[in-house]
Design an enzyme around this catalytic site. Sequence first.
Site, PDB file in Angstrom:
ATOM      1  N   VAL A 438      34.109  54.674  46.153  1.00  0.00           N
ATOM      2  CA  VAL A 438      33.746  53.472  46.569  1.00  0.00           C
ATOM      3  C   VAL A 438      34.723  52.735  47.250  1.00  0.00           C
ATOM      4  O   VAL A 438      36.159  52.678  46.734  1.00  0.00           O
ATOM      5  CB  VAL A 438      33.219  52.769  45.091  1.00  0.00           C
ATOM      6  CG1 VAL A 438      32.812  51.257  45.474  1.00  0.00           C
ATOM      7  CG2 VAL A 438      32.060  53.591  44.588  1.00  0.00           C
ATOM      8  N   HIS A 439      34.606  51.835  48.263  1.00  0.00           N
ATOM      9  CA  HIS A 439      35.360  51.045  48.758  1.00  0.00           C
ATOM     10  C   HIS A 439      35.796  49.721  47.917  1.00  0.00           C
ATOM     11  O   HIS A 439      35.104  48.384  48.200  1.00  0.00           O
ATOM     12  CB  HIS A 439      34.711  50.641  50.190  1.00  0.00           C
ATOM     13  CG  HIS A 439      35.848  49.433  50.857  1.00  0.00           C
ATOM     14  ND1 HIS A 439      36.433  50.173  51.970  1.00  0.00           N
ATOM     15  CD2 HIS A 439      35.950  48.300  50.921  1.00  0.00           C
ATOM     16  CE1 HIS A 439      37.252  49.234  52.429  1.00  0.00           C
ATOM     17  NE2 HIS A 439      36.928  48.092  51.969  1.00  0.00           N
TER      18      HIS A 439
END
Length: 516
Positions: A438-439
């Site tokens: 996930v960013h």
Amino acid sequence: MSYPSQFLFFSTGFIVVLFIRQHYFLANKINVTNTITPPHTLNNGLLLLHHNASTTADYKTALTKSILFFEAQRSGRLPRNQRMKWRANSALRDGMDAKVNLVGGYHDAGDNVKFGFPMAYTITMLAWGVVEFHPYLRKANELENAYQAIKWGANYLIKAHPSPNVLYAAVGDGMSDHECWQRPEDMTTPRTAYKIDHKHPGADIAGETAAAFAASSIAFKYSDPSYSNILLKHAKQLFDFARHNPGVYSDSIPAARHFYPSSGYQDELLWAAAWLYRVTNNKIYADFIAKTTYLGGTRSMFSWDDKFVGFQVLIAREVLSGGLLAQNLDFKRYIDSAEEFICNCVGIGNNNVMKTKGGLLWFTGFGNLQYVNSASFVISAYADYIAAAKLNLVCSGGTLAPPQLIKFAQSQMDYILGLNPKGMSYMVGYGSNYPKKVHHRAASIVSIKKYKKFVTCEEGFSWMNRSEPNPNVVEGAVVGGPDQDDNHEDSRDNYQQNEPATATNAPIVGVLARLI
């Protein structure tokens, strides 16, 4: 970073409500032969209305995780009951440059800036979820956690409103923040505090924050009356400030323009007035709405930037329930606009929202699930509003009963939770197949509790560029979601599809609670 999406009143409402009910009764009677049974005759979106209940998701687990996500987004000094143990205290000097205490609040997404515009919307939507669906939250033993999620943000917004005509709208510099990749606990980027006031107006963010305070005031009305009164006081002050100081906050604060620019302020003023009317029943707010000429019409989405749908649905509720007593105002237009938006989402309106082949509503390629969740929320809430009025939803393409609307919202949640062509959950930590890269700065760098060495601005990118999964699972985070073809790339640099945001999670809390 989540980027932009784009009455005068008389004393008895009986005649108004009777008229509305007669209007809808006649409409439903006239259209009864067009009632959708089965809905699969229309399109793949409605095909999902009657999917097998045995394949539906575990909404209780998803609800728990959706609220848990907000603890990963906390800024400031964390409480002893913090459940996201890999996070630690951060940004304890916020506001010092302005000589005001701005410690606390939420990071908006996968970065470390605190943007007040989406934060206030987040609190409004969390509070709306509690206001409408508190019995379900209580049944799921999540009501207290929902209260805590609201309070963490509302307490910060109180700090950010130190005087009636001043509101701090952001802390941190987005440009410099995006040039670094650091844990919140290690931040070295500027923590500049930006405010609006008489000389630097921002009716949009002031209006949204007033809405957040007003909605939260309702949410805490019985559980904490004194806190509720404090919130209401701030709501009234900010609304007065907003309506007397028109202007767009991102014009006054250029630092916010690249990240959360506002498209206007009239929607936030109406949104705030609707919430204040609901909590106070004061004619002042009704008169304000009555005198406003532009009411938004039918919108293409409901978002942190565009609140017209939320406003229209709130007013429709007041009219349908008899709480709004109207005179010299075509109040039917509120209901028409709200219902046309819902009809378009479900797929039987005049300008239907696109859907992916898998049946997911498709609004935009950037963080699409944010808009799916907000649409699902208003559909769920409106289903209950018309059910209480013993009405159905009449669209140009047919008629839907309230349970069918709930089924549609359910289809969207089921897609998000894994019933989709990729078999992927877009809620992190739910199921086994979910985004692992996930960013999100805090999740992508090993916890400071395990790796106490300071991570520099540049060093952080070595963590960002790793091929391994994030060392910390940001449970409950709903990422941006798949593309129009139901595809998704699990990559940290794919911020369009793989970054979570508080504005994405806030509406889903209420929807999941309603589905339990």
